[in-house]
Design a protein around this motif. Structure first.
Motif, PDB file in Angstrom:
ATOM      1  N   SER A   1       0.876  -1.026  -0.041  1.00 51.49           N
ATOM      2  CA  SER A   1      -0.042   0.200  -0.016  1.00 51.49           C
ATOM      3  C   SER A   1       0.880   1.330   0.073  1.00 51.49           C
ATOM      4  N   SER A   2       0.304   2.538  -0.326  1.00 53.38           N
ATOM      5  CA  SER A   2       0.947   3.732  -0.516  1.00 53.38           C
ATOM      6  C   SER A   2       2.204   3.709  -1.230  1.00 53.38           C
ATOM      7  N   PHE A   3       2.319   2.878  -2.355  1.00 56.20           N
ATOM      8  CA  PHE A   3       3.220   2.768  -3.133  1.00 56.20           C
ATOM      9  C   PHE A   3       3.054   3.839  -4.417  1.00 56.20           C
ATOM     10  N   ALA A   4       1.978   4.439  -4.619  1.00 53.37           N
ATOM     11  CA  ALA A   4       1.886   5.098  -5.884  1.00 53.37           C
ATOM     12  C   ALA A   4       0.787   6.251  -5.771  1.00 53.37           C
ATOM     13  N   GLY A   5       0.996   7.410  -6.364  1.00 53.83           N
ATOM     14  CA  GLY A   5      -0.251   8.380  -6.411  1.00 53.83           C
ATOM     15  C   GLY A   5      -0.500   8.935  -4.925  1.00 53.83           C
ATOM     16  N   ASP A   6      -1.746   9.283  -4.846  1.00 49.17           N
ATOM     17  CA  ASP A   6      -2.126   9.893  -3.541  1.00 49.17           C
ATOM     18  C   ASP A   6      -2.552   8.472  -2.546  1.00 49.17           C
ATOM     19  N   GLU A   7      -3.182   7.487  -3.096  1.00 49.00           N
ATOM     20  CA  GLU A   7      -3.506   6.462  -2.358  1.00 49.00           C
ATOM     21  C   GLU A   7      -3.186   5.099  -3.370  1.00 49.00           C
ATOM     22  N   SER A   8      -2.965   4.237  -2.940  1.00 47.62           N
ATOM     23  CA  SER A   8      -2.902   2.584  -3.763  1.00 47.62           C
ATOM     24  C   SER A   8      -2.854   1.462  -2.790  1.00 47.62           C
ATOM     25  N   ILE A   9      -3.217   0.761  -3.463  1.00 50.15           N
ATOM     26  CA  ILE A   9      -3.386  -0.635  -2.528  1.00 50.15           C
ATOM     27  C   ILE A   9      -2.984  -1.847  -3.662  1.00 50.15           C
ATOM     28  N   LEU A  10      -2.329  -2.843  -3.409  1.00 51.12           N
ATOM     29  CA  LEU A  10      -2.024  -4.029  -4.048  1.00 51.12           C
ATOM     30  C   LEU A  10      -2.701  -5.024  -3.407  1.00 51.12           C
ATOM     31  N   VAL A  11      -3.543  -5.725  -4.222  1.00 53.87           N
ATOM     32  CA  VAL A  11      -4.445  -6.798  -3.486  1.00 53.87           C
ATOM     33  C   VAL A  11      -4.169  -8.161  -4.100  1.00 53.87           C
ATOM     34  N   ARG A  12      -3.826  -9.321  -3.000  1.00 54.19           N
ATOM     35  CA  ARG A  12      -3.654 -10.318  -3.647  1.00 54.19           C
ATOM     36  C   ARG A  12      -4.697 -11.427  -3.302  1.00 54.19           C
ATOM     37  N   HIS A  13      -5.127 -12.211  -4.128  1.00 54.16           N
ATOM     38  CA  HIS A  13      -6.392 -12.877  -4.124  1.00 54.16           C
ATOM     39  C   HIS A  13      -5.914 -14.353  -4.294  1.00 54.16           C
ATOM     40  N   VAL A  14      -5.911 -15.360  -3.255  1.00 51.97           N
ATOM     41  CA  VAL A  14      -5.546 -16.760  -3.428  1.00 51.97           C
ATOM     42  C   VAL A  14      -6.710 -17.605  -3.584  1.00 51.97           C
ATOM     43  N   PRO A  15      -7.230 -18.184  -4.392  1.00 50.27           N
ATOM     44  CA  PRO A  15      -8.206 -19.224  -4.629  1.00 50.27           C
ATOM     45  C   PRO A  15      -7.441 -20.496  -4.454  1.00 50.27           C
ATOM     46  N   PHE A  16      -8.171 -21.554  -3.519  1.00 45.83           N
ATOM     47  CA  PHE A  16      -7.829 -22.819  -3.185  1.00 45.83           C
ATOM     48  C   PHE A  16      -8.475 -23.749  -4.146  1.00 45.83           C
ATOM     49  N   ALA A  17      -7.956 -24.872  -4.228  1.00 47.93           N
ATOM     50  CA  ALA A  17      -8.540 -26.167  -5.092  1.00 47.93           C
ATOM     51  C   ALA A  17     -10.025 -26.453  -4.463  1.00 47.93           C
ATOM     52  N   PRO A  18     -10.926 -26.416  -5.026  1.00 51.15           N
ATOM     53  CA  PRO A  18     -12.385 -26.776  -4.472  1.00 51.15           C
ATOM     54  C   PRO A  18     -12.075 -28.434  -3.983  1.00 51.15           C
ATOM     55  N   ARG A  19     -12.776 -28.683  -2.946  1.00 48.59           N
ATOM     56  CA  ARG A  19     -12.860 -30.189  -2.351  1.00 48.59           C
ATOM     57  C   ARG A  19     -14.252 -30.425  -1.900  1.00 48.59           C
ATOM     58  N   GLY A  20     -14.672 -31.850  -2.310  1.00 46.55           N
ATOM     59  CA  GLY A  20     -15.610 -32.434  -1.860  1.00 46.55           C
ATOM     60  C   GLY A  20     -15.753 -32.476  -0.450  1.00 46.55           C
ATOM     61  N   PRO A  21     -17.136 -31.833   0.112  1.00 46.25           N
ATOM     62  CA  PRO A  21     -17.071 -31.692   1.739  1.00 46.25           C
ATOM     63  C   PRO A  21     -16.881 -33.235   2.440  1.00 46.25           C
ATOM     64  N   ALA A  22     -17.617 -34.299   1.992  1.00 48.74           N
ATOM     65  CA  ALA A  22     -17.745 -35.607   2.371  1.00 48.74           C
ATOM     66  C   ALA A  22     -16.232 -36.268   2.153  1.00 48.74           C
ATOM     67  N   SER A  23     -15.861 -36.305   0.978  1.00 44.73           N
ATOM     68  CA  SER A  23     -14.443 -37.143   0.661  1.00 44.73           C
ATOM     69  C   SER A  23     -13.220 -36.267   0.894  1.00 44.73           C
ATOM     70  N   GLY A  24     -13.404 -34.921   0.865  1.00 44.78           N
ATOM     71  CA  GLY A  24     -12.093 -34.238   1.064  1.00 44.78           C
ATOM     72  C   GLY A  24     -11.520 -34.322  -0.107  1.00 44.78           C
ATOM     73  N   ARG A  25     -11.811 -34.875  -1.276  1.00 41.99           N
ATOM     74  CA  ARG A  25     -11.262 -35.153  -2.671  1.00 41.99           C
ATOM     75  C   ARG A  25     -11.152 -33.819  -3.116  1.00 41.99           C
ATOM     76  N   THR A  26     -10.040 -33.341  -4.097  1.00 40.85           N
ATOM     77  CA  THR A  26      -9.907 -32.127  -4.763  1.00 40.85           C
ATOM     78  C   THR A  26     -10.722 -32.602  -6.352  1.00 40.85           C
ATOM     79  N   LEU A  27     -11.644 -31.477  -6.329  1.00 39.16           N
ATOM     80  CA  LEU A  27     -12.835 -31.884  -7.726  1.00 39.16           C
ATOM     81  C   LEU A  27     -12.117 -31.131  -8.728  1.00 39.16           C
ATOM     82  N   GLN A  28     -11.366 -30.106  -8.830  1.00 34.45           N
ATOM     83  CA  GLN A  28     -10.802 -29.470  -9.945  1.00 34.45           C
ATOM     84  C   GLN A  28      -9.642 -28.550  -9.621  1.00 34.45           C
TER      85      GLN A  28
END
Length: 289
Positions: A210-237
């Motif tokens: 944050s605060s690296f450019a201009g008057d205000e600035s934010i760099l946002v990181r979004h980390v999506p995790f692999a979806p898992r079946g609730p029952a088996s815990g197996r990665t579906l995709q």
């Protein structure tokens, strides 16, 4: 005129009196959206014909502004349209021979991370739509080559001219979302092996800088995790790649940069890109740099 003709005319007259016509502002907003959609599709069609296989741009739906939320457009010199040179130049982005598509608008909603907002809705941080006076956007596409995959979006950039109160509220709202959503679990359905299966998805967000450019600035990181079946815990995709969003304000201008993860830009690279974008905004901002 015959009696049955007179009866028909009277019936049409009665029906027309019961018709509820849309407000003029709603009609104009619908026409504007259709014009922009038609222009974008025409540009894509021409590009596909020239560069090779067809490609599709991601649709980013947005609600039309209402009378309560729309910011009135001020036609005074201090609130001018956004010039083309306020956008990053193609040579300033690490995409060789990029194809550039652009657009401009009035009263557009500021678009950030829709998944982050869904988390905010779940955590009690309701959406606060921020509407711009003017906007300009560009999409940089990788060029197609014969025998290769279709063009993909390498970087998208939106520039918005906002009222000062709206820009302050935008950054306050973004920080509130990031504070409320360090992690978010959501159960959704996915199609796996031809069957619809419930799965649990996990997302994480953080302020990378944050605060690296201009008057205000934010760099946002979004980390999506692999979806898992609730029952088996197996990665579906497979999980989606980590996404980065750069948000920078200079005066009354705010730019949102979303690079493709395939560009391989690190945090330092994105901060530098944000500073370059801020320099581009300086000349058109109110007040100028």
């Amino acid at each position: 005129m015959r009696d049955d003709d007179l009866a028909f005319v009277e019936r049409v007259h009665r029906d027309l009196r019961d018709v509820t016509w849309p407000e003029p502002a709603e009609i104009r907003a619908t026409a504007r959206r259709r014009r922009r959609r038609t222009a974008a599709l025409a540009a894509v069609a021409v590009l596909a014909a020239v560069t090779g296989p067809a490609y599709a741009l991601k649709d980013r739906p947005e609600p039309p502004p209402t009378a309560a939320t729309r910011v009135p457009v001020d036609a005074s010199p201090a609130r001018a349209e956004i010039p083309l040179d306020s956008l990053l130049a193609v040579t300033e982005v690490p995409v060789k021979d990029a194809v550039q598509l652009g657009d401009a608008g009035l009263g557009e909603v500021v678009r950030l991370d829709p998944t982050l907002q869904r988390c905010g809705d779940d955590r009690g941080v309701p959406a606060v739509p921020a509407y711009s006076r003017y906007s300009r956007s560009q999409t940089l596409l990788s060029p197609t080559r014969e025998g290769r995959a279709a063009a993909r979006v390498e970087l998208s950039q939106d520039v918005y001219r906002l009222d000062s109160l709206v820009s302050a509220r935008l950054f306050t709202h973004l920080r509130a979302l990031l504070d409320a959503c360090p992690e978010w679990h959501v159960v959704e359905n996915v199609v796996a092996a031809g069957e619809t299966t419930p799965n649990e998805s996990k997302h994480a967000w953080e302020t990378a800088a944050s605060s690296f450019a201009g008057d205000e600035s934010i760099l946002v990181r979004h980390v999506p995790f692999a979806p898992r079946g609730p029952a088996s815990g197996r990665t579906l995709q497979r999980s989606s790649p980590v996404g980065m969003t750069v948000v920078v304000r200079v005066g009354d201008l705010v730019t949102v940069l979303v690079p493709d993860p395939g560009l391989g830009l690190g945090d330092a690279d994105l901060e530098a890109l944000g500073r370059t974008a801020a320099q581009r905004l300086c000349g058109a901002a109110n007040p100028p740099c």
